[in-house]
Design a protein around this motif. Sequence first.
Motif, PDB file in Angstrom:
ATOM      1  N   ARG A 156      22.514 -92.189-152.457  1.00 51.49           N
ATOM      2  CA  ARG A 156      23.714 -91.366-151.952  1.00 51.49           C
ATOM      3  C   ARG A 156      24.993 -92.276-151.531  1.00 51.49           C
ATOM      4  O   ARG A 156      25.801 -91.681-150.725  1.00 51.49           O
ATOM      5  N   TRP A 157      24.853 -93.684-151.875  1.00 53.61           N
ATOM      6  CA  TRP A 157      26.063 -94.404-151.502  1.00 53.61           C
ATOM      7  C   TRP A 157      27.294 -93.904-152.145  1.00 53.61           C
ATOM      8  O   TRP A 157      27.348 -93.594-153.284  1.00 53.61           O
ATOM      9  N   LEU A 158      28.367 -94.000-151.373  1.00 58.61           N
ATOM     10  CA  LEU A 158      29.800 -93.631-151.793  1.00 58.61           C
ATOM     11  C   LEU A 158      30.647 -94.926-151.486  1.00 58.61           C
ATOM     12  O   LEU A 158      31.392 -95.128-152.583  1.00 58.61           O
ATOM     13  N   GLU A 159      30.601 -95.607-150.719  1.00 60.91           N
ATOM     14  CA  GLU A 159      31.573 -96.825-150.399  1.00 60.91           C
ATOM     15  C   GLU A 159      30.991 -97.271-149.185  1.00 60.91           C
ATOM     16  O   GLU A 159      30.680 -96.935-148.085  1.00 60.91           O
ATOM     17  N   PHE A 160      31.408 -98.614-149.221  1.00 59.72           N
ATOM     18  CA  PHE A 160      31.186 -99.606-148.022  1.00 59.72           C
ATOM     19  C   PHE A 160      32.218 -99.703-147.130  1.00 59.72           C
ATOM     20  O   PHE A 160      33.390 -99.870-147.766  1.00 59.72           O
ATOM     21  N   LYS A 161      31.826 -99.560-145.899  1.00 56.79           N
ATOM     22  CA  LYS A 161      33.047 -99.867-144.879  1.00 56.79           C
ATOM     23  C   LYS A 161      32.981-101.315-144.439  1.00 56.79           C
ATOM     24  O   LYS A 161      33.970-101.953-144.183  1.00 56.79           O
ATOM     25  N   SER A 162      31.783-101.495-144.432  1.00 54.85           N
ATOM     26  CA  SER A 162      31.504-103.095-143.820  1.00 54.85           C
ATOM     27  C   SER A 162      30.236-103.800-144.232  1.00 54.85           C
ATOM     28  O   SER A 162      29.221-102.749-144.345  1.00 54.85           O
ATOM     29  N   LEU A 163      30.119-104.989-144.567  1.00 54.41           N
ATOM     30  CA  LEU A 163      29.038-105.677-144.972  1.00 54.41           C
ATOM     31  C   LEU A 163      28.910-107.106-144.134  1.00 54.41           C
ATOM     32  O   LEU A 163      29.979-107.776-144.074  1.00 54.41           O
ATOM     33  N   HIS A 164      27.709-107.221-143.281  1.00 54.64           N
ATOM     34  CA  HIS A 164      27.789-108.720-142.676  1.00 54.64           C
ATOM     35  C   HIS A 164      26.641-109.438-142.906  1.00 54.64           C
ATOM     36  O   HIS A 164      25.564-108.679-143.195  1.00 54.64           O
ATOM     37  N   TYR A 165      26.555-110.355-142.901  1.00 52.08           N
ATOM     38  CA  TYR A 165      25.411-111.409-142.941  1.00 52.08           C
ATOM     39  C   TYR A 165      25.405-112.383-141.795  1.00 52.08           C
ATOM     40  O   TYR A 165      26.445-113.104-141.531  1.00 52.08           O
ATOM     41  N   ASN A 166      24.440-112.265-141.184  1.00 50.66           N
ATOM     42  CA  ASN A 166      24.542-113.240-139.918  1.00 50.66           C
ATOM     43  C   ASN A 166      25.579-113.238-138.894  1.00 50.66           C
ATOM     44  O   ASN A 166      26.121-114.203-138.472  1.00 50.66           O
TER      45      ASN A 166
END
Length: 198
Positions: free
Chosen positions: A65-75
Motif C-alpha cells: 500500500r505504498w504511495l510515496e516516500f517522504k524520506s529514505l536514510h541509510y546509516n
Amino acid sequence: MAINSYATLQAAVVNWMNRGDIAAVVPDFIALAESRIATDVRVRRMLKAATLSTVAGLGVALPTRWLEFKSLHYNGRPLEFMTPDQLAARFGDQTGEPFYYSISGDTLVFGPVPSDVFSITALYYEQLEPLETSATNWLLTSKPNLYLYAALGEASLFVKKPDHAASWASLYGGIVDAMHTEDSKATYSGAPLVVRAG
C-alpha cells in the motif's frame, strides 16, 4: 444518519443521489473514490515508518500500500533521488553502500547497487486499507464528506450528469485543500519563524 462506516457511506450515496436503483454499483463508486483519495491526499496520519533490508545485487520491493516516500536514510544519511536512467548512467553495475535511490516499477533500486545487506530507514505515505475490508478508518470518521463527495462525483458520472459530477469534484477538492492546509499548520505548530538570508 452518521457516515462513519462502509455500510453508512453506501446508504448515504444512495440517499444523496435519490436513486435506489444504483445501490448494487455503489461499492464501485466508493472504490473509485478511494483511488482518488489515495492520489490526492498526503497528510501526516498516513505516514508509516519502516526498515527495509537490501539484498546484495538487487532492489527492494516497495512496501504494501505504498504511495510515496517522504524520506529514505541509510546509516543516518539521507538518500537522494535520481531517475532510473540517471542511476544507470552514473553507476551501471557498480556496487557498494547506497547513496541514491530510484523507483523502477514496484521496486526500490539504489546507486550504487547494494553490495551487502543494508538497513534503509523509510518514512512513506501508506494508502488506507479499503473500506470494503476495514469497514471504517480514521479518515472516514474525521472527514466523511471527503468520501461522500468523491463517491457522489463518481455516481454522477455513472448516471450521465457531468455538471453534478463537476460540482461534487469542486466540493471534494476544497476539502482536500483544507486538509493539507490544516495538516501543514499542525505539523509546524509552535515552530519559531526563521528568516533566512537570500
